[in-house]
Design an enzyme around this catalytic site. Sequence first.
Site, PDB file in Angstrom:
ATOM      1  CE1 TYR A 292     -43.216  -4.960  24.775  1.00 18.16           C
ATOM      2  CE2 TYR A 292     -45.174  -6.278  25.201  1.00 18.16           C
ATOM      3  CZ  TYR A 292     -44.533  -5.268  24.503  1.00 18.16           C
ATOM      4  OH  TYR A 292     -45.225  -4.566  23.539  1.00 18.16           O
TER       5      TYR A 292
ATOM      6  CD  GLU B 213     -46.219  -4.440  17.788  1.00 15.13           C
ATOM      7  OE1 GLU B 213     -46.760  -5.323  17.096  1.00 15.13           O
ATOM      8  OE2 GLU B 213     -46.273  -4.405  19.033  1.00 15.13           O
TER       9      GLU B 213
ATOM     10  CD1 TRP C  23     -45.296  -9.023  22.549  1.00 14.76           C
ATOM     11  CD2 TRP C  23     -44.609  -8.385  20.525  1.00 14.76           C
ATOM     12  NE1 TRP C  23     -44.545  -7.876  22.700  1.00 14.76           N
ATOM     13  CE2 TRP C  23     -44.117  -7.469  21.470  1.00 14.76           C
ATOM     14  CE3 TRP C  23     -44.286  -8.191  19.167  1.00 14.76           C
ATOM     15  CZ2 TRP C  23     -43.329  -6.364  21.113  1.00 14.76           C
ATOM     16  CZ3 TRP C  23     -43.498  -7.093  18.808  1.00 14.76           C
ATOM     17  CH2 TRP C  23     -43.031  -6.203  19.773  1.00 14.76           C
TER      18      TRP C  23
END
Length: 185
Positions: free
Chosen positions: A22, A44, A52
């Site tokens: 990522y 998000e 995350w």
Amino acid sequence: MRKEEITRCEWIKGKPDYYVEYHDNVWGKPEYNDQELFKWLSLEIFHIGLSWQLVLSKYENFIDAFDGFEVQKVAVYGDNKIEELMEDEGIIRYRRKIEATINNAKRFLDIQDEFGSFSDYIWGFSNHEQVVKMFDEHLTKSDLSDQVTEDFKKRGFKFIGSVTMYSFLQAIGIINDHDLDCDFR
Ligand SMILES: [Zn+2]
């Protein structure tokens, strides 16, 4: 370039491979595809109050559960689909976030109607230019994220504060916050 010669952001050290991928392939890279933009915006929302890394660890499950975050599909999810999602152990089950995602899909479609694309709308806030980090600092929000958040709220988006917005803007590359010596900057 040999792998051991790659320099990455300090914070990614020791993270699992999917997180490194990522960092290397998504984070801070300009994204203009509306479908991708809606996906990262939605993820998000699920990020709020959680790490995350946790969200990314469930990435494939989220994609499956939310029809690839195809915005036209998500916008018309009804109660049955919400219940189905609430029973899906592969994702983060939080009813208000699921409902916010459906609401946001509708607002996203409104923006596409008004601006032609969500990409044109969101990149307009930075005059279609990337904001590149110039100092060794770690911000969690900025004037830009404040400004976009205010407009989002006016347009009826839910579960969006400036910190979430900042994280989204980093994800889609409007803000490039890679460390000054990171090869992916
Ligand atoms: Zn980096």
